[in-house]
Design a protein around this motif. Structure first.
Motif, PDB file in Angstrom:
ATOM      1  N   UNK A   1     -45.726  54.586  38.316  1.00  0.00           N
ATOM      2  CA  UNK A   1     -45.091  54.414  39.634  1.00  0.00           C
ATOM      3  C   UNK A   1     -45.706  54.958  40.897  1.00  0.00           C
ATOM      4  N   UNK A   2     -46.291  56.134  40.792  1.00  0.00           N
ATOM      5  CA  UNK A   2     -46.991  56.754  41.892  1.00  0.00           C
ATOM      6  C   UNK A   2     -48.039  55.951  42.382  1.00  0.00           C
ATOM      7  N   UNK A   3     -48.991  55.470  41.433  1.00  0.00           N
ATOM      8  CA  UNK A   3     -50.070  54.694  41.825  1.00  0.00           C
ATOM      9  C   UNK A   3     -49.635  53.448  42.704  1.00  0.00           C
ATOM     10  N   UNK A   4     -48.738  52.749  42.018  1.00  0.00           N
ATOM     11  CA  UNK A   4     -48.282  51.549  42.349  1.00  0.00           C
ATOM     12  C   UNK A   4     -47.471  51.513  43.733  1.00  0.00           C
ATOM     13  N   UNK A   5     -46.957  52.643  43.933  1.00  0.00           N
ATOM     14  CA  UNK A   5     -46.152  52.817  45.193  1.00  0.00           C
ATOM     15  C   UNK A   5     -47.423  52.887  46.474  1.00  0.00           C
ATOM     16  N   UNK A   6     -48.288  53.720  46.113  1.00  0.00           N
ATOM     17  CA  UNK A   6     -49.256  53.930  47.057  1.00  0.00           C
ATOM     18  C   UNK A   6     -49.915  52.511  47.301  1.00  0.00           C
ATOM     19  N   UNK A   7     -50.189  51.803  46.168  1.00  0.00           N
ATOM     20  CA  UNK A   7     -50.904  50.500  46.295  1.00  0.00           C
ATOM     21  C   UNK A   7     -49.925  49.599  47.123  1.00  0.00           C
ATOM     22  N   UNK A   8     -48.797  49.494  47.120  1.00  0.00           N
ATOM     23  CA  UNK A   8     -47.946  48.674  47.908  1.00  0.00           C
ATOM     24  C   UNK A   8     -48.172  48.901  49.415  1.00  0.00           C
TER      25      UNK A   8
ATOM     26  N   UNK B   1     -60.632  51.618  50.857  1.00  0.00           N
ATOM     27  CA  UNK B   1     -61.191  52.644  51.808  1.00  0.00           C
ATOM     28  C   UNK B   1     -60.513  53.748  51.490  1.00  0.00           C
ATOM     29  N   UNK B   2     -61.418  54.914  51.504  1.00  0.00           N
ATOM     30  CA  UNK B   2     -60.754  56.235  51.213  1.00  0.00           C
ATOM     31  C   UNK B   2     -59.707  56.783  52.433  1.00  0.00           C
ATOM     32  N   UNK B   3     -60.343  56.396  53.712  1.00  0.00           N
ATOM     33  CA  UNK B   3     -59.304  56.872  54.870  1.00  0.00           C
ATOM     34  C   UNK B   3     -57.974  56.194  54.798  1.00  0.00           C
ATOM     35  N   UNK B   4     -57.789  54.776  54.307  1.00  0.00           N
ATOM     36  CA  UNK B   4     -56.560  54.184  54.038  1.00  0.00           C
ATOM     37  C   UNK B   4     -55.709  54.620  53.009  1.00  0.00           C
ATOM     38  N   UNK B   5     -56.511  55.118  52.010  1.00  0.00           N
ATOM     39  CA  UNK B   5     -55.686  55.539  50.755  1.00  0.00           C
ATOM     40  C   UNK B   5     -55.192  56.894  50.972  1.00  0.00           C
ATOM     41  N   UNK B   6     -56.025  57.953  51.625  1.00  0.00           N
ATOM     42  CA  UNK B   6     -55.454  59.064  52.062  1.00  0.00           C
ATOM     43  C   UNK B   6     -54.220  58.825  53.115  1.00  0.00           C
ATOM     44  N   UNK B   7     -54.271  58.063  53.856  1.00  0.00           N
ATOM     45  CA  UNK B   7     -53.198  57.901  54.934  1.00  0.00           C
ATOM     46  C   UNK B   7     -51.809  57.488  54.094  1.00  0.00           C
ATOM     47  N   UNK B   8     -52.022  56.423  53.267  1.00  0.00           N
ATOM     48  CA  UNK B   8     -50.908  55.827  52.714  1.00  0.00           C
ATOM     49  C   UNK B   8     -50.395  57.031  51.307  1.00  0.00           C
ATOM     50  N   UNK B   9     -51.157  57.706  50.937  1.00  0.00           N
ATOM     51  CA  UNK B   9     -50.961  58.742  49.860  1.00  0.00           C
ATOM     52  C   UNK B   9     -49.878  59.609  50.780  1.00  0.00           C
TER      53      UNK B   9
ATOM     54  N   UNK C   1     -48.377  63.272  41.123  1.00  0.00           N
ATOM     55  CA  UNK C   1     -49.201  62.323  40.455  1.00  0.00           C
ATOM     56  C   UNK C   1     -49.873  61.445  41.676  1.00  0.00           C
ATOM     57  N   UNK C   2     -49.392  61.337  42.613  1.00  0.00           N
ATOM     58  CA  UNK C   2     -49.679  60.732  44.166  1.00  0.00           C
ATOM     59  C   UNK C   2     -50.869  61.638  44.587  1.00  0.00           C
TER      60      UNK C   2
ATOM     61  N   UNK D   1     -59.313  55.391  41.130  1.00  0.00           N
ATOM     62  CA  UNK D   1     -58.109  55.124  40.368  1.00  0.00           C
ATOM     63  C   UNK D   1     -57.002  54.110  40.733  1.00  0.00           C
ATOM     64  N   UNK D   2     -57.106  54.098  42.191  1.00  0.00           N
ATOM     65  CA  UNK D   2     -56.108  52.968  42.844  1.00  0.00           C
ATOM     66  C   UNK D   2     -56.621  51.783  42.638  1.00  0.00           C
ATOM     67  N   UNK D   3     -57.885  51.508  42.682  1.00  0.00           N
ATOM     68  CA  UNK D   3     -58.458  50.093  42.702  1.00  0.00           C
ATOM     69  C   UNK D   3     -58.269  49.612  41.165  1.00  0.00           C
ATOM     70  N   UNK D   4     -58.302  50.647  40.146  1.00  0.00           N
ATOM     71  CA  UNK D   4     -58.260  50.394  38.997  1.00  0.00           C
ATOM     72  C   UNK D   4     -56.755  49.912  38.532  1.00  0.00           C
ATOM     73  N   UNK D   5     -55.822  50.393  39.336  1.00  0.00           N
ATOM     74  CA  UNK D   5     -54.543  50.265  39.045  1.00  0.00           C
ATOM     75  C   UNK D   5     -54.267  48.996  39.382  1.00  0.00           C
TER      76      UNK D   5
END
Length: 423
Positions: free
Chosen positions: A39-46, A127-135, A177-178, A185-189
């Protein structure tokens, strides 16, 4: 209501041709078993997919492209139902029939493809910067519940009632978890979601069915898959009559009570339990509102809700701390009088009318039709408004009494101010 067409193995298309709306609505739902980690991975993914992609690399550019398509709405979100976690993508676009010399729908389908299959990557990862921002954004969303004391009290009650079970796992996941999520890991999800999830695709609008199926096959090239089976929720024994008190820096007390019932969504008595909840506390004419709030003035609000997939009934109320004992006693009394048969014909008829009107209102929108059908489609009989209106109509006072007798108190959570607790 919707015609179901196999799209690929593990992927179904549900299509409804209707002249009821001037828009065409799409909804894509990716489903897998619910865990806090996924749920944590998929919420950040959205969040990541929502704001940019390979074609529109900034939020502003993506939103501008939607505005250019006559205000097309496109968004991602997550939800849960029973043991199932869902990533959903909803799209609403104007129907080409109402536009001159243009084909917005084809462009929307192209954008839909881009948003799903062409993410904004760097070195083959998000992109690491986008993942960090959305986390950070999702963590802020989760932590904001602490400031909403009603939501916080409800979460605490669910954790007390069903610790580490789907009923108490947030669709947004957990902060811990986030924080562990990486671009890899997010790209794998993301890859797993596209390749392995069970998928339902919905379309509702005034469209040519055959043409739409062909266009969606092109826009959504989902491959065959064998989705992981989503397990049923098994009945478990839980300690009853847990009473937990906590204090925060706040004024109004929050008294939240959890009951259990053996009746769940899809059971033979499901419609009867819906009526019970309506009479008990689901509506402004219900016993909790009329007696706890109006007659005795013990609560700022008092209502009940039925979490049918978990077989749980929740009572929520906002009270003065000094009224805790009296309010709790009066709430239990409302259940007792229903168990004893104190249910008026007016309460019964008003509840049936409210349920029927709510369903009718939901079906007035394309999004409502999609959500209602998605919820009811797995039941043995085909969904129709008339079927459910008649089910509710057939419920008797004795049926409601029998439902009331099956409701068992399990846990109470009371949240109040530190000064109030000291008093």
């Amino acid at each position: 209501m919707f015609k179901t067409i196999p799209f690929a193995k593990g992927v179904n298309l549900h299509i409804r041709q209707t002249t009821q709306f001037k828009t065409v609505n799409f909804s894509i739902k990716w489903r897998r078993p619910l865990t806090a980690e996924s749920a944590s991975e998929r919420t950040v993914l959205t969040n990541v997919l929502q704001h940019s992609n390979a074609k529109y690399t900034t939020t502003a550019a993506f939103r501008s492209s939607l505005d250019d398509l006559y205000g097309t709405v496109l968004y991602f979100d997550t939800s849960k139902r029973g043991n199932e976690h869902t990533v959903l993508m909803n799209v609403e676009a104007v129907n080409d029939q109402y536009l001159a010399n243009t084909s917005v729908l084809n462009e929307v389908l192209g954008l839909l493809h881009t948003a799903i299959f062409e993410p904004n990557l760097e070195n083959a990862l998000f992109k690491e910067s986008i993942v960090a921002r959305e986390k950070k954004m999702v963590i802020q969303r989760i932590e904001s519940i602490f400031d909403d004391k009603s939501r916080f009290a409800q979460l605490r009650l669910q954790q007390i009632l069903r610790p580490n079970e789907p009923a108490s796992i947030s669709a947004n996941g957990t902060v811990e978890d986030i924080e562990r999520i990486t671009p890899a890991s997010l790209f794998a999800a993301y890859q797993s979601m596209l390749a392995n999830d069970k998928i339902d695709i919905y379309v509702a609008g005034d469209i040519n069915e055959d043409e739409m199926v062909a266009k969606l096959k092109h826009a959504l090239p989902f491959q065959d898959r064998t989705p992981v089976e989503i397990p049923a929720i098994l009945p478990q024994k839980h300690p009853q009559n847990d009473y937990v008190r906590e204090q925060h820096d706040m004024k109004q007390g929050k008294l939240h009570i959890g009951f259990s019932t053996p009746v769940k969504f899809g059971d033979a008595d499901f419609a009867k339990m819906q009526i019970f909840n309506g009479v008990f506390g689901g509506y402004p004419h219900a016993k909790l509102f009329m007696n706890v709030r109006e007659k005795e003035s013990l609560a700022y609000y008092a209502s009940s809700s039925y979490a049918s997939h978990y077989g749980l009934l929740f009572v929520v109320s906002g009270i003065e701390a000094k009224n805790e004992e009296k309010a709790f006693s009066l709430i239990k009394e409302q259940l007792a009088v229903m168990q004893a048969g104190d249910i008026s014909d007016l309460e019964l008829e008003q509840t049936k009318a409210m349920l029927t009107n709510q369903l009718k209102e939901s079906l007035d929108s394309a999004r409502g039709q999609i959500e209602i059908y998605d919820q009811y489609k797995d039941l043995p009989e085909e969904f129709s408004f008339e079927t459910w209106a008649n089910k509710w109509k057939a419920v008797t006072k004795q049926d409601v009494v029998e439902m009331a007798k099956q409701v068992q108190l399990e846990a109470v959570y009371f949240l109040c101010g530190k000064e109030q607790a000291a008093q």
